[in-house]
Design an enzyme around this catalytic site. Structure first.
Site, PDB file in Angstrom:
ATOM      1  N   CYS A  55       6.675 -58.705 -13.547  1.00 41.17           N
ATOM      2  CA  CYS A  55       5.503 -58.985 -14.518  1.00 41.17           C
ATOM      3  C   CYS A  55       5.407 -57.892 -15.376  1.00 41.17           C
ATOM      4  O   CYS A  55       4.875 -58.155 -16.505  1.00 41.17           O
ATOM      5  CB  CYS A  55       4.172 -59.073 -13.484  1.00 41.17           C
ATOM      6  SG  CYS A  55       4.185 -60.328 -12.539  1.00 41.17           S
TER       7      CYS A  55
ATOM      8  N   ASP B 280       5.223 -67.581 -15.314  1.00 39.19           N
ATOM      9  CA  ASP B 280       4.369 -66.786 -16.207  1.00 39.19           C
ATOM     10  C   ASP B 280       4.891 -66.804 -17.918  1.00 39.19           C
ATOM     11  O   ASP B 280       5.969 -66.825 -17.990  1.00 39.19           O
ATOM     12  CB  ASP B 280       4.224 -65.241 -15.816  1.00 39.19           C
ATOM     13  CG  ASP B 280       5.423 -64.650 -14.723  1.00 39.19           C
ATOM     14  OD1 ASP B 280       5.206 -64.291 -13.889  1.00 39.19           O
ATOM     15  OD2 ASP B 280       6.706 -65.265 -15.005  1.00 39.19           O
TER      16      ASP B 280
ATOM     17  N   CYS C 111       8.387 -70.969 -15.975  1.00 38.36           N
ATOM     18  CA  CYS C 111       8.940 -70.004 -14.977  1.00 38.36           C
ATOM     19  C   CYS C 111       7.883 -69.322 -14.144  1.00 38.36           C
ATOM     20  O   CYS C 111       7.918 -68.412 -13.426  1.00 38.36           O
ATOM     21  CB  CYS C 111       9.366 -68.760 -15.891  1.00 38.36           C
ATOM     22  SG  CYS C 111      10.974 -69.364 -16.817  1.00 38.36           S
TER      23      CYS C 111
END
Ligand SMILES: Cc1ncc(COP(=O)(O)O)c(C=O)c1O
Ligand SMILES: Cc1ncc(COP(=O)(O)O)c(C=O)c1O
Lengths: 159, 391, 391, 159
Positions: free
Chosen positions: A105, A37, A35
């Site tokens: 994130c 991360d 993906c």
């Protein structure tokens, strides 16, 4: 103008708490390199359920690394209970903001911490309201494949 | 701090000689080239010189050059116009999986309107297999569009051979040569292509100017309708200064072609030699035979780490590279090109593209490789994945 | 020899301040605005500033501005995109007979694909009659496109009123404001239009840059497909320097709007006063009420002589005007605009357009009128036609 | 670069033979203001059928005026017979060339001269091989309306 503000850049270039605690009390992994991360958080938790140490290893873009660094800073010294309340919004706020496409994130960091605490709770026989119904494996792939914001975006050579 | 720009395939600085030729067209020869009085004719003369120079670069006639606003527009124009013109003949278009989005997204647009598109596979280095093109052709095929040089991995396609296959069946052939012109000899007569897309900002000219080569005698409709500019084929007041800049850049590209190619490939090769030797767990994406590769291009998958963080850390030290993974800062997802040549997503996420150019020096090589080594080491230390864990 | 440029509606010189802001984007901030490293972000910042400035000129939000390659492209985009998007709702478009060819030829293109276009008549001064628009609307109408200011005769349409008529029936409204911005107050919120076309080179910015205003919330497909630039709505590497120039020109246009309008109309009026008094057998085409006319525009039919010869003789003396008769040096035939307002062909053949601008001075007026008188006299002496012969 | 070469410009700015001969031996008109150009030629012809004078009046663009000027210069002193052979190509050649879209202006001059000679032939009872089957009114409207090049093109304000 910069992609990230100074705080983010500072945490990216000089990340705090990098590494892996040996024999951690809790360990969480979230995301996957597929993906774009992936984060690993390891925790030391003392008998009063205070997080005495936290370390991370992250595969990902600048904001993923900065989010990990900031998140581990924030939870060090916190009670597990409080740490469970740490939201991605708080991480973003402490970082002084992230670009819209990078908000995921910070979500990643929130989840990685939850997963580490879940592991701690499982291995130490604790129960927390904040973990009720929580499934550590559930969500990431949805984020990744389902949404357009599923990966850390790169700077293109599609040019 | 040193500044080392290594993204010449994304765009190039405009050369000083080019800017100097452009400036008078803003203020002095500012007339509308369609006007009949002196200031208009002066502007028109600028267009004529520019057209001659672009034509000379690719060995076409000047009247076969149509100026557009960018390479993307040229790509759109050809596809949409051939589709419109030959609709009655057929609805099938052949392209490849590794084309620029300007081609792929236009094909997708045409698919919505009943066109059928075959996206040819490529081999592990990005080459279209001529026999696959041959067998993809149907009775309904009206156009083949294959790029000359891939923008991510630098693969140089056998365009002459591919065009011949199309022509043997009476099918028009287009090539997107945006990354090719200025970086390799390009001769439309020898290649025998019908259409070719170009862009100024990849050859040290300004952004926002492109051109379409259209072989004399082939009729296609306009894409942008309005005034009678560009022999009634591309309306809109001409971007005189930009076109003049494209012309000058083309002249320089033609004159400097061999020194540019030698310089770029020499620097690129030096860089690759050191990187290959000194950084473990990396893969070179694209042709291993450098004679079949863009002279300035390297595309490297760096295991265990992610491209954007490499880009950012290098940028912090004044070095500009791009990632091999996404189309632009506004798009997510991994590269369709790396995907097409079989690079696993995990590795594609760690790919960077380095493209060197006229201002790159031998000293830059050392600065860049030293920095890259450090950055890679630092990020790998940060990373939860590594070789032992099976990735 | 004096140089007096009087064709500001054809194009304008680029102002020095504009050129000065552009130049660094060729050489210094040359990065691709889609790139994530510093030189890319610097370029992107230039785009942001420019977008803000264009938005401020027309009172829109910055995110409602999409940069294009020219006014013509903006016009094409709206028409083609609305046609594509609303095909299922209807196939009818309403425009006027005096639109720019960018609109008219795109409409003709759409007609080939089954769209029906109503070209509204205008009155003898070029005004669209609101009641005619109202009665032209059908169930199948999907778009109304009426220009704000006519490029030949300067007529300022009642856009607010016309847009309201369209909106009352739930129909989208576009206006081509290429000749309007910078020459009159333009406020998209107040006018309540859905789309508006603009071009930089009519407001002392560079050629080859335009913009489309698209009201927030309205979705239309792209016209040029490819990369993710302009929020995925207009692909192609951005013409950074050009866009920056458009931004600066917009800022100047906004700051100077009233002095520009006052200056232009003052000079234009002086010129008309002398011409009207001193040259016999002429007619002013377009609105007699100068408050409803482009502040710098005059369009004069000069009996017994032909426009191009006037243009050429004036050019010989350093004066630039355009004829009122043809679209561009590559097209023949008399003006569709003069035809639509009922000017007989014989008179239209002798029409010239004079448009004054920021560099036109009061002294120029005398130089121009003195010359024009002589030229007209000389050509009339040459001419086999005259008033007695009934023409 | 200029729209026209120096010879054309010189004939345009300082046209020779402008005017109308009183009591001409022949008079021809060709074209119409509707089409964008119209030429009138008047001739004096002596008893030896030599053109002793020629004058023109032209409504039209620069090349129409230059073509008229050059054409009248060329036929002055010529026999009528020779003048009938004057082709538009010759006019263009003597002008040192015209832009492609302007060639029809030279055709116009050729026709106007033919018409003037036709008038001379009619009023003076002469017959010329070069006039056989010639219809002075026939062609111009076809040129004008039929072809795209039917009028003197102007410089546009369609911009
Ligand atoms: C009213 C109008 N619309 C559109 C255009 C086209 O603009 P551009 O030349 O930027 O394509 C012009 C001028 O050329 C114009 O005057
Ligand atoms: C192969 C290829 N085609 C097309 C384009 C588009 O060119 P432009 O940016 O001029 O639209 C590019 C670069 O962006 C490219 O590399």
């Amino acid at each position: 103008m910069a992609l990230y503000n100074n705080t983010v850049m500072e945490h990216f270039m000089n990340p705090r708490n990098v590494g892996e605690i040996e024999n951690p009390d809790g360990k969480g992994i979230y995301g996957s390199p597929v993906c774009g991360d992936m984060m690993q958080i390891t925790l030391s938790v003392d008998e009063n359920e205070i997080i005495t140490d936290a370390k991370f290893k992250t595969f990902g873009c600048g904001s993923a690394i900065a989010s990990s660094s900031m998140a581990t800073e924030l939870i060090k010294g916190m009670s597990v209970e409080k740490a469970l309340e740490l939201s991605n919004d708080k991480i973003v706020e402490e970082l002084g903001g992230l670009p819209a496409v990078k908000i995921h994130c910070s979500v990643l960091a929130e989840h990685a911490i939850k997963n580490a605490i879940y592991d701690y709770a499982q291995t130490h026989g604790r129960k927390y309201a904040g973990l009720e119904g929580y499934n550590p494996d559930a969500e990431h792939h949805d984020d990744c494949e389902g949404s357009e914001e599923g990966g850390c975006q790169g700077c293109g050579n599609g040019k | 701090m040193k500044n080392v720009y290594l993204d010449y395939s994304a765009t190039t600085p405009v050369k000083e000689q080019v800017v100097n030729e452009m400036i008078p067209y803003f203020t002095e020869y500012f007339g509308n080239p369609s006007s009949l009085y002196t200031p208009g004719l002066e502007a028109k003369e600028g267009l004529i010189t520019a057209r001659n120079r672009v034509a000379e670069l690719i060995n076409s006639r000047p009247e076969e050059i149509y100026f557009t606003s960018c390479g993307t527009e040229s790509d759109n124009w050809v596809l949409e116009a051939v589709a419109e013109a030959l609709e009655n003949k057929g609805n099938h278009i052949i392209t490849s999986k590794i084309e620029h989005h300007a081609i792929l997204h236009t094909c997708q647009h045409l698919e919505k309107f009943g066109f059928e598109v075959t996206y040819l596979d490529v081999d592990s280095e990005g080459f279209v297999r001529p026999e696959e093109l041959e067998s993809a052709i149907k009775d309904t095929t009206i156009l083949v569009s294959i790029m000359m040089v891939n923008n991510e991995i630098g693969t140089i396609q056998p365009i002459k051979e591919l065009a011949k296959i199309a022509h043997n069946q009476g099918i028009l052939f287009h090539t997107d040569a945006v990354q090719a012109i200025g970086n390799m000899p390009v001769d439309v007569k020898d290649l025998d292509v019908d259409f070719m897309s170009m862009s100024a900002h990849k050859i040290y000219g300004p952004k926002g100017v492109g051109a379409l080569y259209k072989r004399r005698g082939i009729q296609i409709p306009s894409f942008i309708h309005g005034g009678a500019q560009e022999k009634k084929k591309r309306a809109g007041t001409e971007n005189t200064a930009g076109i003049v800049g494209f012309g000058k850049a083309s002249e320089l590209a033609r004159m400097n072609l061999h020194s540019h190619m030698n310089h770029s490939s020499k620097i690129r090769n030096m860089m690759w030699e050191r990187i290959e030797k000194e950084i473990p767990d990396i893969i070179l994406n694209g042709p291993k035979d450098f004679s079949k590769r863009h002279p300035g291009n390297l595309n490297i998958a760096i295991s265990y780490i992610e491209g954007e963080s490499v880009l950012l850390m290098l940028d912090f030290n004044g070095i500009c590279v791009s990632t091999g993974s996404a189309c632009s800062s506004e798009t997510l997802g991994t590269s369709h090109v790396l995907n097409a040549i079989g690079v696993p997503v995990t590795k594609a996420n760690g790919a960077i593209r380095i493209t060197v150019g006229d201002n790159t020096t031998e000293e830059d090589v050392d600065y860049v490789v030293d920095n890259l080594k450090q950055v890679v080491a630092k990020l790998r230390e940060l990373s939860p994945v590594n070789g032992e864990k099976g990735w």
